[in-house]
Motif scaffolding. Structure first.
Motif, PDB file in Angstrom:
ATOM      1  N   MET A 119     106.137 -13.887  41.084  1.00  9.19           N
ATOM      2  CA  MET A 119     105.329 -14.704  41.978  1.00  9.19           C
ATOM      3  C   MET A 119     104.624 -13.804  42.991  1.00  9.19           C
ATOM      4  O   MET A 119     105.247 -12.956  43.617  1.00  9.19           O
ATOM      5  CB  MET A 119     106.193 -15.731  42.706  1.00  9.19           C
ATOM      6  CG  MET A 119     106.821 -16.771  41.801  1.00  9.19           C
ATOM      7  SD  MET A 119     105.636 -17.766  40.907  1.00  9.19           S
ATOM      8  CE  MET A 119     104.999 -18.784  42.208  1.00  9.19           C
ATOM      9  N   ASP A 120     103.317 -13.993  43.134  1.00  6.56           N
ATOM     10  CA  ASP A 120     102.533 -13.279  44.135  1.00  6.56           C
ATOM     11  C   ASP A 120     101.980 -14.339  45.075  1.00  6.56           C
ATOM     12  O   ASP A 120     100.937 -14.916  44.827  1.00  6.56           O
ATOM     13  CB  ASP A 120     101.408 -12.493  43.458  1.00  6.56           C
ATOM     14  CG  ASP A 120     100.665 -11.592  44.424  1.00  6.56           C
ATOM     15  OD1 ASP A 120     101.268 -11.194  45.439  1.00  6.56           O
ATOM     16  OD2 ASP A 120      99.483 -11.290  44.164  1.00  6.56           O
ATOM     17  N   GLY A 121     102.738 -14.602  46.125  1.00  9.47           N
ATOM     18  CA  GLY A 121     102.414 -15.730  46.992  1.00  9.47           C
ATOM     19  C   GLY A 121     102.811 -17.012  46.279  1.00  9.47           C
ATOM     20  O   GLY A 121     103.976 -17.241  45.999  1.00  9.47           O
ATOM     21  N   ASP A 122     101.824 -17.844  45.946  1.00  6.98           N
ATOM     22  CA  ASP A 122     102.117 -19.080  45.207  1.00  6.98           C
ATOM     23  C   ASP A 122     101.565 -19.021  43.784  1.00  6.98           C
ATOM     24  O   ASP A 122     101.479 -20.037  43.109  1.00  6.98           O
ATOM     25  CB  ASP A 122     101.524 -20.281  45.952  1.00  6.98           C
ATOM     26  CG  ASP A 122     100.024 -20.178  46.133  1.00  6.98           C
ATOM     27  OD1 ASP A 122      99.507 -19.049  46.029  1.00  6.98           O
ATOM     28  OD2 ASP A 122      99.381 -21.212  46.368  1.00  6.98           O
ATOM     29  N   LYS A 123     101.216 -17.801  43.316  1.00  4.78           N
ATOM     30  CA  LYS A 123     100.594 -17.633  42.006  1.00  4.78           C
ATOM     31  C   LYS A 123     101.449 -16.735  41.117  1.00  4.78           C
ATOM     32  O   LYS A 123     101.997 -15.731  41.568  1.00  4.78           O
ATOM     33  CB  LYS A 123      99.219 -16.990  42.216  1.00  4.78           C
ATOM     34  CG  LYS A 123      98.357 -16.914  41.008  1.00  4.78           C
ATOM     35  CD  LYS A 123      97.005 -16.322  41.387  1.00  4.78           C
ATOM     36  CE  LYS A 123      96.247 -15.926  40.151  1.00  4.78           C
ATOM     37  NZ  LYS A 123      95.066 -15.132  40.462  1.00  4.78           N
ATOM     38  N   LYS A 124     101.584 -17.110  39.827  1.00  2.00           N
ATOM     39  CA  LYS A 124     102.307 -16.270  38.862  1.00  2.00           C
ATOM     40  C   LYS A 124     101.389 -15.157  38.391  1.00  2.00           C
ATOM     41  O   LYS A 124     100.242 -15.409  38.038  1.00  2.00           O
ATOM     42  CB  LYS A 124     102.733 -17.091  37.642  1.00  2.00           C
ATOM     43  CG  LYS A 124     103.967 -17.899  37.818  1.00  2.00           C
ATOM     44  CD  LYS A 124     104.343 -18.529  36.485  1.00  2.00           C
ATOM     45  CE  LYS A 124     105.540 -19.429  36.632  1.00  2.00           C
ATOM     46  NZ  LYS A 124     105.863 -20.094  35.363  1.00  2.00           N
ATOM     47  N   VAL A 125     101.900 -13.924  38.398  1.00  5.75           N
ATOM     48  CA  VAL A 125     101.123 -12.787  37.905  1.00  5.75           C
ATOM     49  C   VAL A 125     101.952 -11.976  36.927  1.00  5.75           C
ATOM     50  O   VAL A 125     103.180 -11.963  36.997  1.00  5.75           O
ATOM     51  CB  VAL A 125     100.627 -11.864  39.052  1.00  5.75           C
ATOM     52  CG1 VAL A 125      99.613 -12.567  39.911  1.00  5.75           C
ATOM     53  CG2 VAL A 125     101.781 -11.341  39.874  1.00  5.75           C
ATOM     54  N   ARG A 126     101.266 -11.279  36.003  1.00  2.00           N
ATOM     55  CA  ARG A 126     101.938 -10.381  35.066  1.00  2.00           C
ATOM     56  C   ARG A 126     101.966  -8.984  35.682  1.00  2.00           C
ATOM     57  O   ARG A 126     101.029  -8.589  36.362  1.00  2.00           O
ATOM     58  CB  ARG A 126     101.193 -10.322  33.738  1.00  2.00           C
ATOM     59  CG  ARG A 126     101.138 -11.636  33.002  1.00  2.00           C
ATOM     60  CD  ARG A 126     100.503 -11.492  31.640  1.00  2.00           C
ATOM     61  NE  ARG A 126      99.166 -10.918  31.712  1.00  2.00           N
ATOM     62  CZ  ARG A 126      98.548 -10.328  30.692  1.00  2.00           C
ATOM     63  NH1 ARG A 126      99.131 -10.231  29.524  1.00  2.00           N
ATOM     64  NH2 ARG A 126      97.337  -9.838  30.825  1.00  2.00           N
ATOM     65  N   TYR A 127     103.047  -8.255  35.409  1.00  2.00           N
ATOM     66  CA  TYR A 127     103.112  -6.877  35.884  1.00  2.00           C
ATOM     67  C   TYR A 127     103.759  -5.992  34.836  1.00  2.00           C
ATOM     68  O   TYR A 127     104.537  -6.447  34.007  1.00  2.00           O
ATOM     69  CB  TYR A 127     103.855  -6.782  37.224  1.00  2.00           C
ATOM     70  CG  TYR A 127     105.355  -7.013  37.132  1.00  2.00           C
ATOM     71  CD1 TYR A 127     106.231  -5.946  37.083  1.00  2.00           C
ATOM     72  CD2 TYR A 127     105.880  -8.295  37.106  1.00  2.00           C
ATOM     73  CE1 TYR A 127     107.605  -6.152  37.001  1.00  2.00           C
ATOM     74  CE2 TYR A 127     107.238  -8.520  37.032  1.00  2.00           C
ATOM     75  CZ  TYR A 127     108.092  -7.435  36.972  1.00  2.00           C
ATOM     76  OH  TYR A 127     109.460  -7.639  36.886  1.00  2.00           O
ATOM     77  N   ALA A 128     103.408  -4.696  34.859  1.00  2.00           N
ATOM     78  CA  ALA A 128     103.970  -3.729  33.936  1.00  2.00           C
ATOM     79  C   ALA A 128     105.325  -3.312  34.467  1.00  2.00           C
ATOM     80  O   ALA A 128     105.435  -2.835  35.599  1.00  2.00           O
ATOM     81  CB  ALA A 128     103.046  -2.530  33.804  1.00  2.00           C
ATOM     82  N   LYS A 129     106.366  -3.464  33.658  1.00  2.00           N
ATOM     83  CA  LYS A 129     107.722  -3.159  34.112  1.00  2.00           C
ATOM     84  C   LYS A 129     107.945  -1.659  34.311  1.00  2.00           C
ATOM     85  O   LYS A 129     108.768  -1.266  35.116  1.00  2.00           O
ATOM     86  CB  LYS A 129     108.746  -3.722  33.149  1.00  2.00           C
ATOM     87  CG  LYS A 129     108.849  -5.244  33.236  1.00  2.00           C
ATOM     88  CD  LYS A 129     110.160  -5.742  32.691  1.00  2.00           C
ATOM     89  CE  LYS A 129     110.306  -7.217  32.966  1.00  2.00           C
ATOM     90  NZ  LYS A 129     111.591  -7.746  32.533  1.00  2.00           N
ATOM     91  N   SER A 130     107.192  -0.808  33.577  1.00  2.00           N
ATOM     92  CA  SER A 130     107.392   0.637  33.697  1.00  2.00           C
ATOM     93  C   SER A 130     106.891   1.163  35.045  1.00  2.00           C
ATOM     94  O   SER A 130     107.492   2.047  35.636  1.00  2.00           O
ATOM     95  CB  SER A 130     106.689   1.368  32.574  1.00  2.00           C
ATOM     96  OG  SER A 130     105.315   1.103  32.598  1.00  2.00           O
ATOM     97  N   THR A 131     105.773   0.591  35.551  1.00  2.00           N
ATOM     98  CA  THR A 131     105.200   1.091  36.801  1.00  2.00           C
ATOM     99  C   THR A 131     105.324   0.089  37.945  1.00  2.00           C
ATOM    100  O   THR A 131     105.236   0.473  39.111  1.00  2.00           O
ATOM    101  CB  THR A 131     103.697   1.401  36.614  1.00  2.00           C
ATOM    102  OG1 THR A 131     103.023   0.199  36.214  1.00  2.00           O
ATOM    103  CG2 THR A 131     103.491   2.487  35.589  1.00  2.00           C
ATOM    104  N   GLY A 132     105.503  -1.169  37.629  1.00  2.00           N
ATOM    105  CA  GLY A 132     105.576  -2.206  38.660  1.00  2.00           C
ATOM    106  C   GLY A 132     104.220  -2.682  39.116  1.00  2.00           C
ATOM    107  O   GLY A 132     104.125  -3.519  40.017  1.00  2.00           O
TER     108      GLY A 132
END
Length: 103
Positions: free
Chosen positions: A86-99
């Motif tokens: 969660m980024d604030g009130d929005k779902k975001v994708r992130y790379a687990k290797s770098t964050g």
């Protein structure tokens, strides 16, 4: 199936099967069956009859679907797992290797 971690237009690397280690862009996703079509991967040969749209007919080479579990997202040239946060009130994708946030 819940939110998929791979989207149309992503660059992915095949991690299993006959096309292992090939990279390509995701052309289409079948969310119901959990399949993706990747550019230049799992090429199939299709024999077509002459029709109004295809005057000559003949042999066509096209991409076939592969299971979504057999591909990994490519971030900055390396295959990585994808997480959702969660980024604030929005779902975001992130790379687990770098964050780093992908989109």
């Amino acid at each position: 199936m819940s939110m998929l971690k791979i989207k149309k237009g992503d660059t992915v690397k095949v991690i299993a099967g006959k096309d292992k280690d090939k990279e390509g862009k995701v052309i289409a996703i079948d969310q119901k069956d959990g399949k993706v079509v990747v550019e230049g991967v799992n090429m199939l040969t299709k024999h077509t009859k002459p029709s109004a749209s295809n005057q000559n007919g003949g042999i066509i080479h096209q991409e076939g679907p592969i299971d979504i579990s057999n591909v990994m997202y490519v971030h900055k040239g390396k295959a990585t797992r994808v997480g959702i946060k969660m980024d604030g009130d929005k779902k975001v994708r992130y790379a687990k290797s770098t964050g780093e946030v992908i989109d």
